[in-house]
Design a protein around this motif. Structure first.
Motif, PDB file in Angstrom:
ATOM      1  N   UNK A 153       2.589  -3.460  13.076  1.00  0.00           N
ATOM      2  CA  UNK A 153       3.473  -2.087  12.896  1.00  0.00           C
ATOM      3  C   UNK A 153       4.584  -2.015  14.046  1.00  0.00           C
ATOM      4  N   UNK A 154       5.791  -1.954  13.158  1.00  0.00           N
ATOM      5  CA  UNK A 154       6.991  -1.913  13.895  1.00  0.00           C
ATOM      6  C   UNK A 154       8.096  -0.822  13.191  1.00  0.00           C
ATOM      7  N   UNK A 155       8.949  -0.763  13.378  1.00  0.00           N
ATOM      8  CA  UNK A 155      10.088   0.496  12.830  1.00  0.00           C
ATOM      9  C   UNK A 155      10.335   0.005  11.374  1.00  0.00           C
ATOM     10  N   UNK A 156      10.265  -1.029  11.069  1.00  0.00           N
ATOM     11  CA  UNK A 156      10.542  -1.347   9.490  1.00  0.00           C
ATOM     12  C   UNK A 156       9.225  -1.350   8.655  1.00  0.00           C
ATOM     13  N   UNK A 157       8.070  -1.697   8.978  1.00  0.00           N
ATOM     14  CA  UNK A 157       6.866  -1.413   8.463  1.00  0.00           C
ATOM     15  C   UNK A 157       6.659   0.045   8.336  1.00  0.00           C
ATOM     16  N   UNK A 158       6.909   1.001   9.260  1.00  0.00           N
ATOM     17  CA  UNK A 158       6.580   2.320   9.384  1.00  0.00           C
ATOM     18  C   UNK A 158       7.438   2.805   8.294  1.00  0.00           C
ATOM     19  N   UNK A 159       8.928   2.394   8.409  1.00  0.00           N
ATOM     20  CA  UNK A 159       9.677   3.037   7.342  1.00  0.00           C
ATOM     21  C   UNK A 159       9.366   2.703   5.945  1.00  0.00           C
ATOM     22  N   UNK A 160       8.809   1.642   5.829  1.00  0.00           N
ATOM     23  CA  UNK A 160       8.357   1.151   4.536  1.00  0.00           C
ATOM     24  C   UNK A 160       7.129   2.108   4.098  1.00  0.00           C
ATOM     25  N   UNK A 161       6.125   2.447   4.874  1.00  0.00           N
ATOM     26  CA  UNK A 161       5.085   3.204   4.675  1.00  0.00           C
ATOM     27  C   UNK A 161       5.571   4.678   4.395  1.00  0.00           C
ATOM     28  N   UNK A 162       6.599   5.139   5.224  1.00  0.00           N
ATOM     29  CA  UNK A 162       7.243   6.366   4.857  1.00  0.00           C
ATOM     30  C   UNK A 162       7.605   6.681   3.473  1.00  0.00           C
ATOM     31  N   UNK A 163       8.291   5.467   2.975  1.00  0.00           N
ATOM     32  CA  UNK A 163       8.904   5.378   1.476  1.00  0.00           C
ATOM     33  C   UNK A 163       7.716   5.580   0.565  1.00  0.00           C
ATOM     34  N   UNK A 164       6.779   4.804   0.597  1.00  0.00           N
ATOM     35  CA  UNK A 164       5.611   4.689  -0.410  1.00  0.00           C
ATOM     36  C   UNK A 164       4.868   6.265  -0.233  1.00  0.00           C
ATOM     37  N   UNK A 165       5.219   6.811   0.857  1.00  0.00           N
ATOM     38  CA  UNK A 165       4.640   8.126   1.146  1.00  0.00           C
ATOM     39  C   UNK A 165       5.581   9.329   0.701  1.00  0.00           C
ATOM     40  N   UNK A 166       6.210   8.914  -0.111  1.00  0.00           N
ATOM     41  CA  UNK A 166       7.346   9.806  -0.818  1.00  0.00           C
ATOM     42  C   UNK A 166       8.169  10.597   0.189  1.00  0.00           C
ATOM     43  N   UNK A 167       8.408   9.762   1.176  1.00  0.00           N
ATOM     44  CA  UNK A 167       9.433  10.358   2.160  1.00  0.00           C
ATOM     45  C   UNK A 167       8.753  11.285   3.132  1.00  0.00           C
ATOM     46  N   UNK A 168       7.556  11.470   3.228  1.00  0.00           N
ATOM     47  CA  UNK A 168       6.842  12.438   4.268  1.00  0.00           C
ATOM     48  C   UNK A 168       7.523  12.211   5.463  1.00  0.00           C
ATOM     49  N   UNK A 169       7.409  13.098   6.319  1.00  0.00           N
ATOM     50  CA  UNK A 169       7.773  13.249   7.494  1.00  0.00           C
ATOM     51  C   UNK A 169       6.666  13.303   8.690  1.00  0.00           C
ATOM     52  N   UNK A 170       6.805  12.758   9.895  1.00  0.00           N
ATOM     53  CA  UNK A 170       6.008  12.763  10.738  1.00  0.00           C
ATOM     54  C   UNK A 170       6.642  12.901  12.149  1.00  0.00           C
ATOM     55  N   UNK A 171       5.843  13.232  13.267  1.00  0.00           N
ATOM     56  CA  UNK A 171       6.257  13.387  14.413  1.00  0.00           C
ATOM     57  C   UNK A 171       6.254  11.957  15.180  1.00  0.00           C
ATOM     58  N   UNK A 172       7.074  11.779  16.131  1.00  0.00           N
ATOM     59  CA  UNK A 172       7.351  10.527  16.756  1.00  0.00           C
ATOM     60  C   UNK A 172       6.048  10.215  17.480  1.00  0.00           C
ATOM     61  N   UNK A 173       5.350  11.164  18.066  1.00  0.00           N
ATOM     62  CA  UNK A 173       3.995  11.270  19.023  1.00  0.00           C
ATOM     63  C   UNK A 173       3.182  10.348  17.859  1.00  0.00           C
ATOM     64  N   UNK A 174       3.049  11.063  16.845  1.00  0.00           N
ATOM     65  CA  UNK A 174       2.238  10.636  15.563  1.00  0.00           C
ATOM     66  C   UNK A 174       2.469   9.220  15.254  1.00  0.00           C
ATOM     67  N   UNK A 175       3.531   8.908  15.122  1.00  0.00           N
ATOM     68  CA  UNK A 175       3.867   7.475  14.544  1.00  0.00           C
ATOM     69  C   UNK A 175       3.760   6.361  15.753  1.00  0.00           C
TER      70      UNK A 175
END
Length: 170
Positions: A57-79
């Motif tokens: 889990x790093x910034x790139x994989x978390x960004x990729x997960x956000x993309x397949x989640x249709x760009x859903x947003x999340x808080x920095x704390x939750x990430x």
């Protein structure tokens, strides 16, 4: 009727917590195995798998997960909390699983430079989707040219069940 609605509204929701496995369950490996075979990876010969989860889990994989989640947003704390859960180290036993795996220690990855290699993260709550969890799977040839997968988990009672294994685009 109004009393029933009030009772439902006042029932507190139990917060969902990340799967806290002592080791990777066989159904997770079986679901990933089926997906890899569908993608024509690892058919016929053992696939090397690192015997413990890896910090994937790093910034790139978390960004990729956000993309397949249709760009859903999340808080920095939750990430950050999700990444911390995903980067825990737990063992990955392969006995009794559907695929033929060749377990290798994490410190010997570089010795398998010409083999198909699978690395898994520990499970984490999905930071971009409610009531879901999952884990990252990195499939590469000796650590190069990786394909990334997300193994999606859903709660079923007191356990977690694999719902699908999808490809992440980076």
């Amino acid at each position: 009727m109004l009393l029933l609605l009030a009772a439902c509204a006042s029932t507190p929701k139990v917060p969902l917590t990340s799967p806290r496995w002592d080791e990777m369950p066989a159904p997770v490996l079986d679901a990933l195995c089926a997906r890899l075979q569908m993608d024509a990876i690892g058919n016929g010969s053992p696939v090397a798998i690192v015997g413990t989860t890896r910090p994937l889990a790093n910034p790139q994989t978390m960004s990729a997960l956000a993309l397949v989640s249709r760009g859903a947003r999340s808080s920095r704390n939750r990430i950050a909390e999700a990444a911390a859960d995903a980067n825990r180290m737990i063992p990955i036993p392969t006995e009794g699983t559907a695929c033929s795996w060749q377990v290798i220690p994490a410190n010997q990855i570089d010795r398998h430079h010409d083999e198909m290699l699978v690395e898994l993260s520990a499970p984490m709550l999905h930071p971009f989707a409610s009531r879901q969890a999952g884990l990252f799977a990195r499939v590469s040839v000796g650590g190069q040219g990786a394909s990334w997968y997300w193994v999606s988990l859903v709660p079923t009672g007191d356990t977690w069940t694999v719902s699908q294994v999808g490809v992440l685009v980076q």
